[in-house]
Design an enzyme around this catalytic site. Structure first.
Site, short mmCIF file in Angstrom:
data_model
loop_
_atom_site.label_atom_id
_atom_site.label_comp_id
_atom_site.label_asym_id
_atom_site.label_seq_id
_atom_site.Cartn_x
_atom_site.Cartn_y
_atom_site.Cartn_z
N HIS A 7 8.70 6.66 3.65
CA HIS A 7 8.18 6.22 4.96
C HIS A 7 8.28 4.71 5.09
CE1 HIS A 7 4.46 5.76 2.47
NE2 HIS A 7 4.24 4.71 3.25
N GLU A 43 -4.52 6.32 9.80
CA GLU A 43 -3.06 6.36 9.88
C GLU A 43 -2.53 7.69 10.39
OE1 GLU A 43 -1.15 8.29 7.67
OE2 GLU A 43 -2.36 8.56 5.87
N GLN A 59 5.03 5.66 9.40
CA GLN A 59 3.58 5.69 9.19
C GLN A 59 2.95 4.57 10.02
OE1 GLN A 59 1.99 4.14 5.41
NE2 GLN A 59 0.94 6.11 5.18
N HIS A 83 5.09 -2.24 5.19
CA HIS A 83 5.60 -1.92 3.86
C HIS A 83 6.67 -0.83 3.93
CE1 HIS A 83 2.34 1.17 4.23
NE2 HIS A 83 3.21 1.94 3.60
N GLU A 133 5.96 0.33 -1.87
CA GLU A 133 5.07 1.41 -2.31
C GLU A 133 5.90 2.50 -2.98
OE1 GLU A 133 2.93 3.09 1.00
OE2 GLU A 133 2.17 4.77 -0.18
C1 MC0 Z 1 0.29 -9.80 2.44
N1 MC0 Z 1 1.43 -10.47 2.18
C2 MC0 Z 1 2.47 -9.68 2.47
C3 MC0 Z 1 1.91 -8.48 2.95
N2 MC0 Z 1 0.56 -8.59 2.92
N3 MC0 Z 1 3.79 -9.88 2.38
C4 MC0 Z 1 4.59 -8.88 2.79
N4 MC0 Z 1 4.13 -7.70 3.27
C5 MC0 Z 1 2.81 -7.47 3.36
N5 MC0 Z 1 2.36 -6.32 3.85
C6 MC0 Z 1 1.54 -11.83 1.67
C7 MC0 Z 1 0.78 -12.79 2.54
O1 MC0 Z 1 1.57 -13.20 3.62
C8 MC0 Z 1 0.48 -13.89 1.60
O2 MC0 Z 1 1.60 -14.72 1.45
C9 MC0 Z 1 0.26 -13.19 0.27
O3 MC0 Z 1 0.93 -11.91 0.40
C10 MC0 Z 1 -1.21 -12.93 0.00
O4 MC0 Z 1 -1.73 -12.27 1.13
P1 MC0 Z 1 -3.25 -12.30 1.60
O5 MC0 Z 1 -3.27 -12.11 3.07
O6 MC0 Z 1 -3.94 -13.46 1.00
O7 MC0 Z 1 -3.84 -10.99 1.04
P2 MC0 Z 1 -4.21 -10.52 -0.42
O8 MC0 Z 1 -3.56 -11.32 -1.48
O9 MC0 Z 1 -5.69 -10.34 -0.46
O10 MC0 Z 1 -3.53 -9.07 -0.36
C11 MC0 Z 1 -2.14 -8.91 -0.24
C12 MC0 Z 1 -1.82 -7.60 -0.95
C13 MC0 Z 1 -2.73 -6.51 -0.34
C14 MC0 Z 1 -0.34 -7.29 -0.72
C15 MC0 Z 1 -2.10 -7.76 -2.46
O11 MC0 Z 1 -2.46 -6.38 1.05
C16 MC0 Z 1 -2.61 -5.15 -0.98
O12 MC0 Z 1 -3.20 -4.88 -2.02
N6 MC0 Z 1 -1.81 -4.23 -0.37
C17 MC0 Z 1 -1.63 -2.89 -0.96
C18 MC0 Z 1 -2.54 -1.89 -0.29
C19 MC0 Z 1 -2.25 -1.73 1.20
O13 MC0 Z 1 -1.50 -2.49 1.80
N7 MC0 Z 1 -2.91 -0.75 1.81
C20 MC0 Z 1 -2.75 -0.45 3.25
C21 MC0 Z 1 -1.74 0.60 3.43
P3 MC0 Z 1 1.48 -16.32 1.53
O14 MC0 Z 1 2.89 -16.79 1.40
O15 MC0 Z 1 0.85 -16.57 2.86
O16 MC0 Z 1 0.62 -16.67 0.35
S1 MC0 Z 1 -2.33 2.12 2.76
C22 MC0 Z 1 -1.05 3.22 2.84
O17 MC0 Z 1 -0.01 2.86 3.31
C23 MC0 Z 1 -1.31 4.64 2.33
C24 MC0 Z 1 -2.34 5.31 3.18
C25 MC0 Z 1 -0.04 5.46 2.24
O18 MC0 Z 1 1.08 4.95 2.39
O19 MC0 Z 1 -0.15 6.68 2.02
#
Ligand code: MC0
Length: 140
Positions: A7, A43, A59, A83, A133
């Site tokens: 996805h 979602e 998604q 993502h 992912e």
């Molecule tokens: C953040 N950043 C990204 C991003 N989100 N870059 C690309 N794509 C993304 N989606 C970048 C920011 O721009 C920033 O870069 C740096 O990462 C740190 O971001 P932050 O805003 O300070 O946030 P953090 O560090 O607290 O968290 C970022 C992180 C987090 C990726 C670790 O979003 C995470 O753990 N994501 C994984 C879980 C998730 O996304 N869940 C929702 C979908 P700069 O350069 O400004 O420092 S759940 C889902 O999809 C499930 C239901 C499923 O598929 O089944």
């Protein structure tokens, strides 16, 4: 390691409005809706195509609160691609293989994803700015 694109996750402010847009504009059909408290999202999965390794979906993701992964993404970058989820046969093995290449895992162990999948995220900073992912779909 990757079998297919499972996805593409798209961040939006209003899930119902975006579902209506994807249905009326592209004729896609919602096959699942979930609230995932652990991930902080509401979602919907919209079916795109079937392939040898399984189906692929769009998604649509709406944050449950501003202080969530998708909520922070929306406030920093606005709506758009959040993502890419790749299908893998064995998420734990894929995590170990990819970590061994020096890519940081966000999740230390697989978590619950859409439609019963086991999922794990790779850090976008180690994947050229793309939140990536791994998705192991349940066996039938
Ligand atoms: C953040 N950043 C990204 C991003 N989100 N870059 C690309 N794509 C993304 N989606 C970048 C920011 O721009 C920033 O870069 C740096 O990462 C740190 O971001 P932050 O805003 O300070 O946030 P953090 O560090 O607290 O968290 C970022 C992180 C987090 C990726 C670790 O979003 C995470 O753990 N994501 C994984 C879980 C998730 O996304 N869940 C929702 C979908 P700069 O350069 O400004 O420092 S759940 C889902 O999809 C499930 C239901 C499923 O598929 O089944």
């Amino acid at each position: 390691v990757f079998q297919r694109i499972d996805h593409v996750g798209i961040a939006c402010h209003n899930l119902e409005e975006k579902i209506e847009f994807y249905e009326s504009t592209f004729g896609l059909v919602v096959v699942s809706r979930e609230v995932n408290e652990e991930q902080g999202v509401r979602e919907a999965m919209l079916h795109v195509a079937d392939g040898d390794g399984g189906a692929s979906y769009i998604q649509l993701l709406e944050p449950l609160h501003p202080d969530t992964a998708v909520g922070k993404y929306l406030s920093k970058r606005g709506e758009g691609v959040h993502h890419i989820g790749y299908g893998v046969a064995d998420v734990a093995k894929a995590m170990a293989d990819i970590a061994a290449k020096g890519v940081r895992l966000i999740d230390e162990r697989p978590r619950h994803g859409s439609m019963g999948a086991s999922i794990a995220f790779l850090h976008p900073k180690d994947v050229g700015g793309v939140l990536t992912e791994l998705v192991e779909t349940p066996r039938h």
